[in-house]
Design an enzyme around this catalytic site. Sequence first.
Site, PDB file in Angstrom:
ATOM      1  N   LEU A 138       0.627  -1.296   0.024  1.00 34.59           N
ATOM      2  CA  LEU A 138       0.066   0.050   0.184  1.00 34.59           C
ATOM      3  C   LEU A 138       1.013   1.312   0.097  1.00 34.59           C
ATOM      4  O   LEU A 138       0.337   2.274  -0.508  1.00 34.59           O
ATOM      5  CB  LEU A 138      -0.795   0.072   1.132  1.00 34.59           C
ATOM      6  CG  LEU A 138      -1.924  -1.121   1.312  1.00 34.59           C
ATOM      7  CD1 LEU A 138      -2.566  -1.346   2.701  1.00 34.59           C
ATOM      8  CD2 LEU A 138      -3.208  -0.784   0.305  1.00 34.59           C
ATOM      9  N   GLY A 139       1.832   1.208   0.404  1.00 34.35           N
ATOM     10  CA  GLY A 139       2.963   2.422   0.569  1.00 34.35           C
ATOM     11  C   GLY A 139       4.041   2.152   1.383  1.00 34.35           C
ATOM     12  O   GLY A 139       4.233   0.939   1.942  1.00 34.35           O
ATOM     13  N   GLY A 141       7.593   4.379   3.804  1.00 33.84           N
ATOM     14  CA  GLY A 141       7.948   5.464   4.483  1.00 33.84           C
ATOM     15  C   GLY A 141       8.960   5.338   5.221  1.00 33.84           C
ATOM     16  O   GLY A 141       9.655   4.265   4.719  1.00 33.84           O
ATOM     17  N   PHE A 143       9.699   4.614   8.389  1.00 38.69           N
ATOM     18  CA  PHE A 143       9.432   3.613   9.351  1.00 38.69           C
ATOM     19  C   PHE A 143       9.420   2.394   8.730  1.00 38.69           C
ATOM     20  O   PHE A 143       9.865   1.242   9.346  1.00 38.69           O
ATOM     21  CB  PHE A 143       8.235   3.735  10.092  1.00 38.69           C
ATOM     22  CG  PHE A 143       8.555   5.109  11.140  1.00 38.69           C
ATOM     23  CD1 PHE A 143       9.126   5.018  12.462  1.00 38.69           C
ATOM     24  CD2 PHE A 143       8.191   6.347  10.653  1.00 38.69           C
ATOM     25  CE1 PHE A 143       9.321   5.987  13.078  1.00 38.69           C
ATOM     26  CE2 PHE A 143       8.468   7.398  11.174  1.00 38.69           C
ATOM     27  CZ  PHE A 143       9.145   7.398  12.682  1.00 38.69           C
ATOM     28  N   VAL A 146       4.032  -0.497   4.210  1.00 36.65           N
ATOM     29  CA  VAL A 146       2.522  -0.910   4.391  1.00 36.65           C
ATOM     30  C   VAL A 146       1.804  -1.966   3.614  1.00 36.65           C
ATOM     31  O   VAL A 146       2.118  -1.472   2.380  1.00 36.65           O
ATOM     32  CB  VAL A 146       1.663   0.351   5.000  1.00 36.65           C
ATOM     33  CG1 VAL A 146       0.329   0.220   5.033  1.00 36.65           C
ATOM     34  CG2 VAL A 146       2.590   1.444   5.520  1.00 36.65           C
ATOM     35  N   LYS A 161       1.517  -2.341   8.812  1.00 40.21           N
ATOM     36  CA  LYS A 161       2.742  -1.534   8.825  1.00 40.21           C
ATOM     37  C   LYS A 161       3.851  -2.293   9.366  1.00 40.21           C
ATOM     38  O   LYS A 161       3.737  -2.788  10.599  1.00 40.21           O
ATOM     39  CB  LYS A 161       2.554  -0.125   9.656  1.00 40.21           C
ATOM     40  CG  LYS A 161       3.877   0.989   9.252  1.00 40.21           C
ATOM     41  CD  LYS A 161       3.236   2.228   9.982  1.00 40.21           C
ATOM     42  CE  LYS A 161       4.243   3.167  10.236  1.00 40.21           C
ATOM     43  NZ  LYS A 161       3.541   4.446  10.492  1.00 40.21           N
ATOM     44  N   ASP A 259       3.425  16.027  12.113  1.00 39.89           N
ATOM     45  CA  ASP A 259       3.569  15.586  10.743  1.00 39.89           C
ATOM     46  C   ASP A 259       2.535  15.507   9.699  1.00 39.89           C
ATOM     47  O   ASP A 259       2.112  14.541   9.124  1.00 39.89           O
ATOM     48  CB  ASP A 259       4.214  14.158  10.298  1.00 39.89           C
ATOM     49  CG  ASP A 259       5.036  13.996   9.060  1.00 39.89           C
ATOM     50  OD1 ASP A 259       5.217  15.146   8.412  1.00 39.89           O
ATOM     51  OD2 ASP A 259       5.474  12.813   8.733  1.00 39.89           O
TER      52      ASP A 259
HETATM   53  N1  ATP Z   1      -4.218   2.314   6.907  1.00 40.52           N
HETATM   54  C1  ATP Z   1      -3.835   2.364   5.810  1.00 40.52           C
HETATM   55  N2  ATP Z   1      -4.672   2.141   4.805  1.00 40.52           N
HETATM   56  C2  ATP Z   1      -4.136   2.233   3.382  1.00 40.52           C
HETATM   57  N3  ATP Z   1      -2.724   2.702   3.056  1.00 40.52           N
HETATM   58  C3  ATP Z   1      -2.126   3.196   4.261  1.00 40.52           C
HETATM   59  C4  ATP Z   1      -2.512   2.926   5.415  1.00 40.52           C
HETATM   60  N4  ATP Z   1      -1.403   3.214   6.136  1.00 40.52           N
HETATM   61  C5  ATP Z   1      -0.668   3.712   5.407  1.00 40.52           C
HETATM   62  N5  ATP Z   1      -0.743   3.544   4.174  1.00 40.52           N
HETATM   63  C6  ATP Z   1      -0.191   4.189   3.136  1.00 40.52           C
HETATM   64  O1  ATP Z   1       1.482   3.737   3.191  1.00 40.52           O
HETATM   65  C7  ATP Z   1       2.045   5.088   3.317  1.00 40.52           C
HETATM   66  C8  ATP Z   1       3.026   5.125   4.184  1.00 40.52           C
HETATM   67  O2  ATP Z   1       2.539   5.183   5.751  1.00 40.52           O
HETATM   68  P1  ATP Z   1       2.976   5.682   6.753  1.00 40.52           P
HETATM   69  O3  ATP Z   1       3.127   7.193   6.385  1.00 40.52           O
HETATM   70  O4  ATP Z   1       2.420   5.350   8.108  1.00 40.52           O
HETATM   71  O5  ATP Z   1       4.479   5.229   7.076  1.00 40.52           O
HETATM   72  P2  ATP Z   1       5.835   6.182   7.584  1.00 40.52           P
HETATM   73  O6  ATP Z   1       6.859   5.192   7.548  1.00 40.52           O
HETATM   74  O7  ATP Z   1       5.549   6.696   9.014  1.00 40.52           O
HETATM   75  O8  ATP Z   1       5.877   7.283   6.450  1.00 40.52           O
HETATM   76  P3  ATP Z   1       6.581   8.780   6.813  1.00 40.52           P
HETATM   77  O9  ATP Z   1       7.846   8.599   5.783  1.00 40.52           O
HETATM   78  O10 ATP Z   1       5.616   9.937   6.063  1.00 40.52           O
HETATM   79  O11 ATP Z   1       7.009   8.926   8.193  1.00 40.52           O
HETATM   80  C9  ATP Z   1       0.992   6.213   3.310  1.00 40.52           C
HETATM   81  O12 ATP Z   1       1.280   7.702   2.858  1.00 40.52           O
HETATM   82  C10 ATP Z   1      -0.342   5.421   2.749  1.00 40.52           C
HETATM   83  O13 ATP Z   1      -0.209   5.753   1.246  1.00 40.52           O
END
Ligand code: ATP
Length: 541
Positions: A138-139, A141, A143, A146, A161, A259
């Site tokens: 799904l994505g 980042g 951390f 996902v 995640k 954020d």
């Molecule tokens: N519950 C969810 N349902 C669908 N897609 C999600 C969900 N949670 C996260 N994503 C996707 O995954 C991406 C990354 O998630 P998230 O921002 O929690 O990760 P991160 O590692 O904390 O990112 P960042 O680098 O912004 O800190 C989000 O931008 C979104 O597109």
Amino acid sequence: MDSNSPILPLSNNNSGNRTYSRLPPSSHARHVSSSGTNTAFTTPKPPMAKNYSYRRASPNGSFISPLEAVSVKLANTYAICNPKFQFSTEQNPRRPLTKPSEGVHNHGYDNANHDYILYVNDLLGTDEGRKYLILDTLGHGTFGQVAKCQDLKTQRIVAIKVIKNKPAFYNQCVMEVSILEFLNNRYDPDDKRHLIRLYDQFMHKNHLCLVFELLSINLYELIKQNQFRGLHLSLVRSFAIQLLSCASLLKQARIIHCDMKPENILLQDLSSPNVKVIDFGSACHERQTVYTYIQSRFYRSPEVVLGLHYNCGIDMWSIGCILAELFLGLPLFPGNSEYNQISRIVDMLGNPPAWMIEMGKNAKKYFNISFVNGRKIYELKSIEQFSIENNKVEQPGKQYFGEKALDAIIMNYPRRKTTPKHTPEEHEERLCFIDFVKQFLELNPLKRWSPDQAKLHPFITGASFTQYYMNKQKPPFVTPRTRNRSHTIGNQAMVPPSLQRASTYVTNEPEEFVQTRPLPQYYPPADAYTSNDNEETDEFF
Ligand SMILES: Nc1ncnc2c1ncn2[C@@H]1O[C@H](COP(=O)(O)OP(=O)(O)OP(=O)(O)O)[C@@H](O)[C@H]1O
């Protein structure tokens, strides 16, 4: 619009009827026959006649269509051609979802970035009753990644995640878990305040896995799918109401998200404008503001840039930037460096109050302070001076909006060769939106509105803006105050003791730590357009 496109985005620059409307789910399922007639609700046809020519034999002795023979029954067809042919799904090559997919760390389970290598159809979780089938990604980042998964016990589809296998990320995510559990259970048990729900957490091959409700695309993707044209104000209002509901809860709980950005606001699904705020990986309690290099640059508040103490007000600044971006389709302050960020802010909104420049740990890096006729004058350093002093070449950055003032940018959007003509209602609605956004973009955090104050603005309540504005102009029944001399030292008297103390432990950290989305190359070029808060509850600690 492709089949994955949401039905939501309704540009604020389309002509014709732009009111948001919810389509009935059935409208997606309609078929149009080749003659053009709508066949969605017609009586079903009887089953196909049995004896078609060109039918193929199937191994069980029946006859199947050529299409079936080379699609769903392909393995059987091969078996008929070559009796030695054998097929089993276990022999399929595993399809990796993680890049790079070479196992380098953690006995080959993790790649060079310490990300767990996810494969389609693999399982996450080993405990009975806690197994998740990996479906898709799904994505990703800072951390980790996902993944879209299916809970094999409940069949529910969830988002997991998978945190990188590094102690720093693990520790920060333990904080994310405790903050989210606290907010979900204590402050939002009925799931009404637009916060992501955390369902579960477990360890898998040394990776912390957080199980969240599955959401849809984020607001940055929504704007992108709308070709970076702004959204209609009624949709922006709907998002504003939900974000204020979330921000008000956070303020009550004294939690700072740290954020807020379009990427961290997700639509619940593609058929409604409901959103949820995600990513509490940088969040902290107002009493534990230990990090100074926070917020994604475009949405970073002036107090954070200047290195002052901060509180929940920084999320309000970010929300103001987000709302303006939703309307304009482009970020309001797309700074390419922190100097460029503060320059853009000062260009549009003027200097921050003198006390902020005097007290901000980083302020002297960006501002010159001089005496003229015995009075202190504060001035942003020129790009040349800043570049020389910091031994780097600062780039001025593109100007996406022709005007500098927020009022003109919003009033003239979208820019055309001829002056846009608005109906009196649209004119008033835009004036109302400008006044609303300005309350979020107040440079002085002490004057910036709280979420509960913002909820009373006519942009949210729908009350007459003209009436509201006229009431605002009436002199208040208090002793008149002296003119706001924000460029002089006189304003320092307004600094509350808490801010004076706190600014002393702010440190300066390198720019590289911050993750900011680069402006996409397909952003239109600069000239493209010429065609009552319950503050004292402190239950977290
Ligand atoms: N519950 C969810 N349902 C669908 N897609 C999600 C969900 N949670 C996260 N994503 C996707 O995954 C991406 C990354 O998630 P998230 O921002 O929690 O990760 P991160 O590692 O904390 O990112 P960042 O680098 O912004 O800190 C989000 O931008 C979104 O597109």
